[in-house]
Design a protein around this motif. Structure first.
Motif, short mmCIF file in Angstrom:
data_model
loop_
_atom_site.label_atom_id
_atom_site.label_comp_id
_atom_site.label_asym_id
_atom_site.label_seq_id
_atom_site.Cartn_x
_atom_site.Cartn_y
_atom_site.Cartn_z
N SER A 270 -12.38 -0.32 4.39
CA SER A 270 -12.48 -1.50 5.24
C SER A 270 -12.82 -1.04 6.66
O SER A 270 -12.74 0.14 6.97
CB SER A 270 -11.15 -2.24 5.25
N GLU B 218 0.84 -1.20 0.00
CA GLU B 218 0.00 0.00 0.00
C GLU B 218 0.87 1.25 0.00
O GLU B 218 1.95 1.25 0.57
CB GLU B 218 -0.87 0.05 1.26
N ASP C 227 -9.95 0.72 8.01
CA ASP C 227 -9.84 2.09 7.50
C ASP C 227 -10.71 3.03 8.32
O ASP C 227 -10.29 4.12 8.70
CB ASP C 227 -10.27 2.17 6.03
N HIS D 8 -5.26 0.18 -2.39
CA HIS D 8 -5.68 -1.19 -2.07
C HIS D 8 -5.16 -2.11 -3.17
O HIS D 8 -5.81 -2.25 -4.20
CB HIS D 8 -7.21 -1.28 -2.00
N HIS E 218 -4.70 6.34 0.26
CA HIS E 218 -3.91 5.11 0.28
C HIS E 218 -4.41 4.20 -0.83
O HIS E 218 -5.42 4.50 -1.48
CB HIS E 218 -3.92 4.44 1.66
ZN LIG Z 1 -7.71 0.66 3.14
#
Ligand SMILES: [Zn+2]
Length: 151
Positions: free
Chosen positions: A95, A25, A98, A87, A85
């Motif tokens: 998520s 990431e 997150d 994925h 960010h």
């Molecule tokens: Zn994430």
């Protein structure tokens, strides 16, 4: 639905970062101005992913780096509009991790899916809610501002 305004240049920089760090990431901050019409993002600042336990599905910006980013923003007359960010090989959806790790209410969290090393979908989520307890992500529209022609 909220709108995130971002320049073409910054949008592409953010996506390219995710391709460079693949299969890990990437993460960084977005600097901009808050307007009645939503955030106007004008710059992206790269951050090192300090998570070593699981760099492919977790990200974190260190406190020291965050201070550096805030200082840079202030120096440019901007504020922290949000964070981005990637994925790797996962959809551009937030998520539970997150959401749990997002604390900047009113800021945007941008996620780019990188499939097989190529950036695909980019989504922006506004961290809405008045308190940490009721925070939630709301999908935003990303409006890309093309660079003005050099006249
Ligand atoms: Zn994430």
């Amino acid at each position: 639905m909220g709108v995130l305004h971002i320049t073409r240049e910054v949008y592409e920089q953010m996506r390219a970062h995710g391709e460079e760090t693949y299969p890990h990431e990437c993460c960084g901050a977005l600097l901009g101005k808050s307007t009645a019409d939503g955030w106007q993002v004008e710059a992206a600042v790269r951050a090192g992913n300090t998570r070593t336990d699981s760099a492919h599905n977790r990200y974190q910006i260190s406190p020291v780096e965050l201070i550096r980013i805030e200082r840079e923003a202030r120096g440019r007359g901007l504020g922290i509009a949000g964070f981005y960010h990637s994925h790797p090989d996962h959809p551009a959806q937030w998520s539970q991790t997150d959401l749990a790790e997002a604390h900047w209410l009113g800021c945007c969290y941008v996620i780019t899916a990188v499939a097989q090393g190529k950036a695909t979908v980019t989504n922006s989520f506004l961290l809405a809610g008045a308190t940490e307890e009721e925070k939630r992500f709301e999908l935003e529209i990303i409006r890309i501002k093309e660079a003005p022609s050099n006249l």
